[in-house]
Design an enzyme around this catalytic site. Sequence first.
Site, mmCIF file in Angstrom:
data_model
loop_
_atom_site.group_PDB
_atom_site.id
_atom_site.type_symbol
_atom_site.label_atom_id
_atom_site.label_comp_id
_atom_site.label_asym_id
_atom_site.label_seq_id
_atom_site.Cartn_x
_atom_site.Cartn_y
_atom_site.Cartn_z
ATOM 1 N N SER A 74 8.062 3.694 -12.926
ATOM 2 C CA SER A 74 8.301 2.738 -11.845
ATOM 3 C C SER A 74 9.789 2.724 -11.503
ATOM 4 O O SER A 74 10.319 3.741 -11.073
ATOM 5 C CB SER A 74 7.788 1.355 -12.248
ATOM 6 O OG SER A 74 7.695 0.501 -11.136
ATOM 7 N N ASP A 91 -2.164 2.719 -6.247
ATOM 8 C CA ASP A 91 -1.003 1.959 -6.701
ATOM 9 C C ASP A 91 -0.484 1.053 -5.580
ATOM 10 O O ASP A 91 -0.170 1.525 -4.485
ATOM 11 C CB ASP A 91 0.104 2.927 -7.146
ATOM 12 C CG ASP A 91 1.201 2.241 -7.932
ATOM 13 O OD1 ASP A 91 1.353 1.013 -7.808
ATOM 14 O OD2 ASP A 91 1.912 2.944 -8.663
ATOM 15 N N HIS A 123 -0.990 1.208 -10.440
ATOM 16 C CA HIS A 123 0.327 1.262 -11.065
ATOM 17 C C HIS A 123 0.264 1.352 -12.595
ATOM 18 O O HIS A 123 1.098 1.978 -13.213
ATOM 19 C CB HIS A 123 1.119 0.018 -10.661
ATOM 20 C CG HIS A 123 2.599 0.156 -10.847
ATOM 21 N ND1 HIS A 123 3.354 1.090 -10.162
ATOM 22 C CD2 HIS A 123 3.465 -0.519 -11.635
ATOM 23 C CE1 HIS A 123 4.625 0.977 -10.519
ATOM 24 N NE2 HIS A 123 4.718 0.011 -11.405
#
Length: 733
Positions: free
Chosen positions: A586, A671, A706
């Site tokens: 991320s 995501d 995610h």
Amino acid sequence: MLIILPGMKNKLLLLGSSILILACSESKKEANQMDKSTDEKISLDPPIAKKIDSVIKEHGNERIDPYFWMRLSDEQKEADNPDAQTQDVLAYLEAENAYTKAWFSDKEELKDELFNEIVGRIKEDDESVPYLENGYYYYDRVEKGKEYEIVCRKKDSLANDEEVILDANKEAEGLDFYDLGTVEVSPNSQLMAWSYDDVSRRQYTIQVKDLKNNKILEDKIENTSGDVVWAADNEHFFYITKDPQTLRECKVFRHKLGTTQEEDVLVYFEEDEAFYLEISDSKSSEYILIESYSTMASETRYIASQEPLSDFKIFNKRSDDHLYTVEHHNKRWFILSNYNALNFQVFECDLESTSQDSWKTIIEHRKDIRIEDIEVYNNHLVLRERENGLQKLRIRNLVSGKDSYVPFEEETYTISISENLDFNSEWLRYHYSSLKVPSSVIEYNLIDGRSVTRKTQEIIGGYDPKAFKTERVWANAPDGEKIPISLVYRNGIKLDGSNPLLLYGYGSYGVTIPDRFSIPRLSLLDRGFVYAIAHIRGSEYLGREWYENGKKLKKINTFSDFISCGQHLIQKGYTSPNKMYAMGGSAGGLLMGAVINMKPEIFHGIVAAVPFVDVMSTMWDESIPLTTGEFDEWGNPKNEEYYNYMLQYSPYDNVKKMNYPNMLVTTGYWDSQVQYWEPAKWVAKLRDYKTDDNILLLETNLSTGHGGASGRYESYKETAMEYAFLIHLSGQK
């Protein structure tokens, strides 16, 4: 669409709609699959994405984005009949997956070996330490061969009277993805509300079960944050919904059992797009709290739980750069606040006089000690502090005013306050772990200082922490700052540069990566790897100032710190450039992208998970989920000063014609945090620009978002793939 693969000479591989088989389920989450004959034609030559130049004009500057076409809307992704653009995007992602699969084809044995090692060390039939709430002992357990938890309770912790209130395995049957959000039992213990996400976009559905009659009620609420707070009347509960486009948590509703979601009452709407919402109840269960928060400011509203139909009151009006949280304690409130206190201090005020001019300081600010959290008891206040990077538990006796500390001895470790729901208890429950010591649940007596270990993580096959060494070293940053690095490795290895080393980093939002134990990591350590965590600026490892100096117009400190850590570890013989690996996900994926543009030669391999790499385009577009709330972290590029600064480090915009390390990039098609097109575009551009023969892989999970795969076994398959990539590159066995 035509994708021309190098090495195919004059042959063209058609990946368009004529041979693309679309298999969209009713829930629109099943992966789109390509014809098997296509996979057979994929060679070890990588797919090359087509280019369609998009000219982006900002502040008089022009950026050319040849892969902007990869961006799909949610409507396109969810359509029953995908359009040509969607087919082209899926074809490209499938081609990349096929290429990744081909590269791993002779490494499947290693992947299986790693997966079996990891799972083989985990106690498959296990359960958590029960905690007492409203007359029941609650716990969850897992069973061998099952992916998800089973939530249970007992009237007597020692009796054999288990009641299963939720089996997530049954709930997840037939689904590609399932994430259990929260389980909240009503104050009278007869009703249970739970939330779940079955799409992997962090949009949770809430349902209710009558525990007395073992019956699912008709109440069903969709598009929520997953949090549920019951009112004391056992008839109403509160929840938060998300903006359907930006996914910002922005509205709080009150629900009455037996009514529809359309009948629910809106009790608060957060209009400021930079703010998000959380809802909770006080430890005393006497109050319900709504917190509006951004990176730099917060505001709390409250009502008495006995009065769910009343209007929420503002505790203290928001102001710039003021963060605070509150907790109820008998006839007063405790407030953890950064008002005139960079590292926070603790105030108190009366129940009705809650504005800031009524606050009285009870624990003063200290420049070198960050107060991270507080836990209230009838006679004690517990503070989780961080000094020189290390966490401490400080106990304040509210009767005598005296302080004491829970003792800890290791050089690096992490602690977290656990389930402490009994306001009148004299025991503090917390979790302790270090890079070499498995996690333990410990209860500490607040009166006499006794400690009782309630549970220690069991490692199947045996484990000896004495076989490993942990230490903390400090690297020199270009501006003179000392950057801490936590390390773990097997005893006896020589620091002669011959060891493979994995350096992990994040460095954003004030998030500090904990120095905790990991069962999967043993598979690296047993193969001679050194594992390191770079506690770079942008985290709060060394306090709030450490975070402030790694954000906005100081963000590049985060990247130069990480590079300095890598260089230090090479200089001190922990590894060498041809054995140095790095990993981040991320915002940590942004870190990976930035450092390989700045200093690629010190890394032999990179794993970038769901990487936030298209900074400029994402931060410019306020329609993309989460963007507006990120301005306090990165800056708003519509301000030219921030635009010019961000453009200096945005990984996608700074790809150059040069050599890059070996790379494995992972993403999830669904995501909502970092959209799949960021890593997809990045990989496509890297393929076009890089001048080396190093491997570059993109793996897209077409069923997840995610957080990757759901379930405790499936997630380890992803870990095994990442570790196989690193171990193969390192030449270890």
